[in-house]
Design a protein around this motif. Structure first.
Motif, PDB file in Angstrom:
ATOM      1  N   TRP A  60      22.044   5.994  -0.956  1.00  0.00           N
ATOM      2  CA  TRP A  60      21.808   7.168  -1.776  1.00  0.00           C
ATOM      3  C   TRP A  60      20.832   8.102  -1.061  1.00  0.00           C
ATOM      4  O   TRP A  60      20.488   7.900   0.088  1.00  0.00           O
ATOM      5  CB  TRP A  60      21.301   6.740  -3.163  1.00  0.00           C
ATOM      6  CG  TRP A  60      21.285   7.794  -4.215  1.00  0.00           C
ATOM      7  CD1 TRP A  60      22.295   8.620  -4.579  1.00  0.00           C
ATOM      8  CD2 TRP A  60      20.169   8.124  -5.057  1.00  0.00           C
ATOM      9  NE1 TRP A  60      21.887   9.442  -5.589  1.00  0.00           N
ATOM     10  CE2 TRP A  60      20.589   9.160  -5.903  1.00  0.00           C
ATOM     11  CE3 TRP A  60      18.861   7.630  -5.167  1.00  0.00           C
ATOM     12  CZ2 TRP A  60      19.750   9.729  -6.848  1.00  0.00           C
ATOM     13  CZ3 TRP A  60      18.031   8.192  -6.109  1.00  0.00           C
ATOM     14  CH2 TRP A  60      18.476   9.230  -6.946  1.00  0.00           C
ATOM     15  N   GLU A  61      20.404   9.150  -1.708  1.00  0.00           N
ATOM     16  CA  GLU A  61      19.393  10.076  -1.206  1.00  0.00           C
ATOM     17  C   GLU A  61      18.398  10.287  -2.332  1.00  0.00           C
ATOM     18  O   GLU A  61      18.685  10.984  -3.311  1.00  0.00           O
ATOM     19  CB  GLU A  61      20.014  11.408  -0.776  1.00  0.00           C
ATOM     20  CG  GLU A  61      19.024  12.438  -0.273  1.00  0.00           C
ATOM     21  CD  GLU A  61      18.494  12.159   1.132  1.00  0.00           C
ATOM     22  OE1 GLU A  61      17.414  12.690   1.466  1.00  0.00           O
ATOM     23  OE2 GLU A  61      19.154  11.421   1.883  1.00  0.00           O
ATOM     24  N   SER A  62      17.244   9.675  -2.218  1.00  0.00           N
ATOM     25  CA  SER A  62      16.277   9.659  -3.310  1.00  0.00           C
ATOM     26  C   SER A  62      15.528  10.976  -3.428  1.00  0.00           C
ATOM     27  O   SER A  62      14.914  11.436  -2.451  1.00  0.00           O
ATOM     28  CB  SER A  62      15.266   8.528  -3.092  1.00  0.00           C
ATOM     29  OG  SER A  62      14.200   8.634  -4.006  1.00  0.00           O
ATOM     30  N   PRO A  63      15.529  11.605  -4.614  1.00  0.00           N
ATOM     31  CA  PRO A  63      14.714  12.805  -4.806  1.00  0.00           C
ATOM     32  C   PRO A  63      13.226  12.488  -4.883  1.00  0.00           C
ATOM     33  O   PRO A  63      12.391  13.377  -4.713  1.00  0.00           O
ATOM     34  CB  PRO A  63      15.228  13.372  -6.135  1.00  0.00           C
ATOM     35  CG  PRO A  63      15.769  12.191  -6.866  1.00  0.00           C
ATOM     36  CD  PRO A  63      16.327  11.276  -5.812  1.00  0.00           C
ATOM     37  N   THR A  64      12.892  11.228  -5.133  1.00  0.00           N
ATOM     38  CA  THR A  64      11.496  10.813  -5.219  1.00  0.00           C
ATOM     39  C   THR A  64      10.895  10.612  -3.840  1.00  0.00           C
ATOM     40  O   THR A  64       9.773  11.034  -3.557  1.00  0.00           O
ATOM     41  CB  THR A  64      11.372   9.515  -6.041  1.00  0.00           C
ATOM     42  OG1 THR A  64      11.903   9.733  -7.348  1.00  0.00           O
ATOM     43  CG2 THR A  64       9.922   9.071  -6.162  1.00  0.00           C
ATOM     44  N   TRP A  65      11.651   9.971  -2.953  1.00  0.00           N
ATOM     45  CA  TRP A  65      11.150   9.630  -1.628  1.00  0.00           C
ATOM     46  C   TRP A  65      11.771  10.480  -0.526  1.00  0.00           C
ATOM     47  O   TRP A  65      11.153  10.683   0.517  1.00  0.00           O
ATOM     48  CB  TRP A  65      11.461   8.158  -1.323  1.00  0.00           C
ATOM     49  CG  TRP A  65      10.745   7.187  -2.177  1.00  0.00           C
ATOM     50  CD1 TRP A  65      11.196   6.619  -3.350  1.00  0.00           C
ATOM     51  CD2 TRP A  65       9.433   6.641  -1.969  1.00  0.00           C
ATOM     52  NE1 TRP A  65      10.258   5.758  -3.864  1.00  0.00           N
ATOM     53  CE2 TRP A  65       9.163   5.754  -3.036  1.00  0.00           C
ATOM     54  CE3 TRP A  65       8.477   6.820  -0.977  1.00  0.00           C
ATOM     55  CZ2 TRP A  65       7.974   5.043  -3.131  1.00  0.00           C
ATOM     56  CZ3 TRP A  65       7.284   6.108  -1.070  1.00  0.00           C
ATOM     57  CH2 TRP A  65       7.040   5.237  -2.141  1.00  0.00           C
ATOM     58  N   GLY A  66      13.014  10.933  -0.709  1.00  0.00           N
ATOM     59  CA  GLY A  66      13.813  11.428   0.400  1.00  0.00           C
ATOM     60  C   GLY A  66      14.366  10.215   1.138  1.00  0.00           C
ATOM     61  O   GLY A  66      13.720   9.176   1.228  1.00  0.00           O
ATOM     62  N   GLY A  67      15.575  10.309   1.663  1.00  0.00           N
ATOM     63  CA  GLY A  67      16.164   9.170   2.361  1.00  0.00           C
ATOM     64  C   GLY A  67      16.681   8.110   1.402  1.00  0.00           C
ATOM     65  O   GLY A  67      16.662   8.272   0.177  1.00  0.00           O
ATOM     66  N   GLY A  68      17.177   7.024   1.985  1.00  0.00           N
ATOM     67  CA  GLY A  68      17.748   5.943   1.188  1.00  0.00           C
ATOM     68  C   GLY A  68      16.678   5.079   0.543  1.00  0.00           C
ATOM     69  O   GLY A  68      15.533   5.011   1.012  1.00  0.00           O
ATOM     70  N   ILE A  69      17.065   4.413  -0.526  1.00  0.00           N
ATOM     71  CA  ILE A  69      16.176   3.480  -1.212  1.00  0.00           C
ATOM     72  C   ILE A  69      16.909   2.156  -1.399  1.00  0.00           C
ATOM     73  O   ILE A  69      18.117   2.051  -1.183  1.00  0.00           O
ATOM     74  CB  ILE A  69      15.683   4.025  -2.567  1.00  0.00           C
ATOM     75  CG1 ILE A  69      16.869   4.480  -3.439  1.00  0.00           C
ATOM     76  CG2 ILE A  69      14.691   5.159  -2.350  1.00  0.00           C
ATOM     77  CD1 ILE A  69      16.451   4.933  -4.830  1.00  0.00           C
ATOM     78  N   ALA A  70      16.189   1.133  -1.805  1.00  0.00           N
ATOM     79  CA  ALA A  70      16.723  -0.222  -1.847  1.00  0.00           C
ATOM     80  C   ALA A  70      17.564  -0.466  -3.094  1.00  0.00           C
ATOM     81  O   ALA A  70      17.194  -0.062  -4.204  1.00  0.00           O
ATOM     82  CB  ALA A  70      15.577  -1.229  -1.787  1.00  0.00           C
ATOM     83  N   PHE A  71      18.672  -1.141  -2.866  1.00  0.00           N
ATOM     84  CA  PHE A  71      19.525  -1.647  -3.935  1.00  0.00           C
ATOM     85  C   PHE A  71      19.856  -3.104  -3.625  1.00  0.00           C
ATOM     86  O   PHE A  71      19.699  -3.555  -2.487  1.00  0.00           O
ATOM     87  CB  PHE A  71      20.817  -0.823  -4.048  1.00  0.00           C
ATOM     88  CG  PHE A  71      20.595   0.604  -4.443  1.00  0.00           C
ATOM     89  CD1 PHE A  71      20.551   0.972  -5.782  1.00  0.00           C
ATOM     90  CD2 PHE A  71      20.418   1.589  -3.475  1.00  0.00           C
ATOM     91  CE1 PHE A  71      20.333   2.294  -6.150  1.00  0.00           C
ATOM     92  CE2 PHE A  71      20.212   2.911  -3.831  1.00  0.00           C
ATOM     93  CZ  PHE A  71      20.164   3.259  -5.178  1.00  0.00           C
ATOM     94  N   TYR A  72      20.350  -3.805  -4.625  1.00  0.00           N
ATOM     95  CA  TYR A  72      20.643  -5.235  -4.497  1.00  0.00           C
ATOM     96  C   TYR A  72      22.123  -5.467  -4.714  1.00  0.00           C
ATOM     97  O   TYR A  72      22.696  -4.995  -5.702  1.00  0.00           O
ATOM     98  CB  TYR A  72      19.816  -6.003  -5.533  1.00  0.00           C
ATOM     99  CG  TYR A  72      20.138  -7.465  -5.677  1.00  0.00           C
ATOM    100  CD1 TYR A  72      20.051  -8.342  -4.596  1.00  0.00           C
ATOM    101  CD2 TYR A  72      20.493  -7.992  -6.917  1.00  0.00           C
ATOM    102  CE1 TYR A  72      20.324  -9.692  -4.749  1.00  0.00           C
ATOM    103  CE2 TYR A  72      20.761  -9.335  -7.089  1.00  0.00           C
ATOM    104  CZ  TYR A  72      20.672 -10.193  -5.993  1.00  0.00           C
ATOM    105  OH  TYR A  72      20.943 -11.524  -6.158  1.00  0.00           O
ATOM    106  N   ASP A  73      22.735  -6.169  -3.770  1.00  0.00           N
ATOM    107  CA  ASP A  73      24.151  -6.529  -3.877  1.00  0.00           C
ATOM    108  C   ASP A  73      24.237  -8.034  -4.062  1.00  0.00           C
ATOM    109  O   ASP A  73      24.105  -8.804  -3.105  1.00  0.00           O
ATOM    110  CB  ASP A  73      24.900  -6.093  -2.617  1.00  0.00           C
ATOM    111  CG  ASP A  73      26.410  -6.330  -2.724  1.00  0.00           C
ATOM    112  OD1 ASP A  73      26.858  -6.937  -3.703  1.00  0.00           O
ATOM    113  OD2 ASP A  73      27.124  -5.890  -1.802  1.00  0.00           O
ATOM    114  N   VAL A  74      24.457  -8.455  -5.292  1.00  0.00           N
ATOM    115  CA  VAL A  74      24.475  -9.883  -5.617  1.00  0.00           C
ATOM    116  C   VAL A  74      25.658 -10.593  -4.988  1.00  0.00           C
ATOM    117  O   VAL A  74      25.623 -11.807  -4.762  1.00  0.00           O
ATOM    118  CB  VAL A  74      24.460 -10.079  -7.150  1.00  0.00           C
ATOM    119  CG1 VAL A  74      25.761  -9.603  -7.761  1.00  0.00           C
ATOM    120  CG2 VAL A  74      24.183 -11.525  -7.531  1.00  0.00           C
TER     121      VAL A  74
END
Length: 206
Positions: A60-74
């Motif tokens: 994704w592209e985070s509006p909070t941080w800029g750039g990608g953020i962490a997600f979990y793929d179970v």
């Protein structure tokens, strides 16, 4: 709502000070968003290192941080490193609401996820609840995107890397080499980082 639940954080909330902004309110370093906090602003009663089956990826592209953020793929193979915080169920609901960009204050019905190990509460990026284990008789829950395949992989910015690395070091006691190897193994990171550049950023967090 009463009772206790462990929240397994695997991204920026690995860093305890950053996570506490969801509980007490405030703006973490490197972020552009201020959090209102939970109804119950007491700190977690305990936190522990935790591992989950699956894999962390960055997208994704985070509006909070800029750039990608962490997600979990179970459903991916491997092991995801996390930090489990012991919260009240009300606090967990308020943390989840803020991750979903909603106002806290509404309790979550956890019966479905506790019975079926998963509950998709909406289409948003962190609206899929997962039961990922148990500690001392209390359930360990986390949340992620309902469809990991739908998010384009995207490398994190340096400020996000620093936050995640600090949290991993605090929780799991990893050295710079182990931190670099773990993060480089998370899909999305190598799309924008070389191993050397990543290690240099991690080394600067001491």
């Amino acid at each position: 709502m009463t009772g206790s639940v462990w929240y397994a954080a695997y991204g920026s909330n690995l860093d305890r000070d950053r996570f506490l902004t969801y509980v007490r309110g405030g703006r973490p370093p490197g972020a552009s968003r201020t959090y209102v906090g939970a109804r119950d602003t007491r700190e977690p009663r305990e936190d522990r290192p935790f591992t989950m089956p699956g894999q962390v990826f960055f997208g994704w592209e985070s509006p909070t941080w800029g750039g990608g953020i962490a997600f979990y793929d179970v459903d991916s193979g491997g092991t995801a490193l996390a930090r489990a915080y012991l919260l009240t169920t009300q606090q967990f609901a308020d943390v989840a609401a803020q991750e979903m960009h909603r106002e806290p204050g509404v309790d979550l019905d956890l019966a479905h996820v506790l019975e079926h190990a998963r509950h998709d509460t909406g289409p948003g990026r962190y609206e899929s609840l997962h039961l990922v284990g148990e500690l001392d008789g209390d359930p360990v829950l986390t949340f992620t995107t309902p469809d990991p395949t739908a998010l384009q992989r995207n490398p994190p910015v340096a400020a996000y890397v620093v936050t995640v690395a600090c949290g991993l070091r605090e929780a799991h006691g990893l050295d710079d080499g182990a931190l670099t190897a773990y993060l480089m193994g998370c899909p999305g990171v190598a799309d924008g980082w070389t191993e050397r550049a990543l290690r240099d950023v991690i080394a600067a967090t001491h």
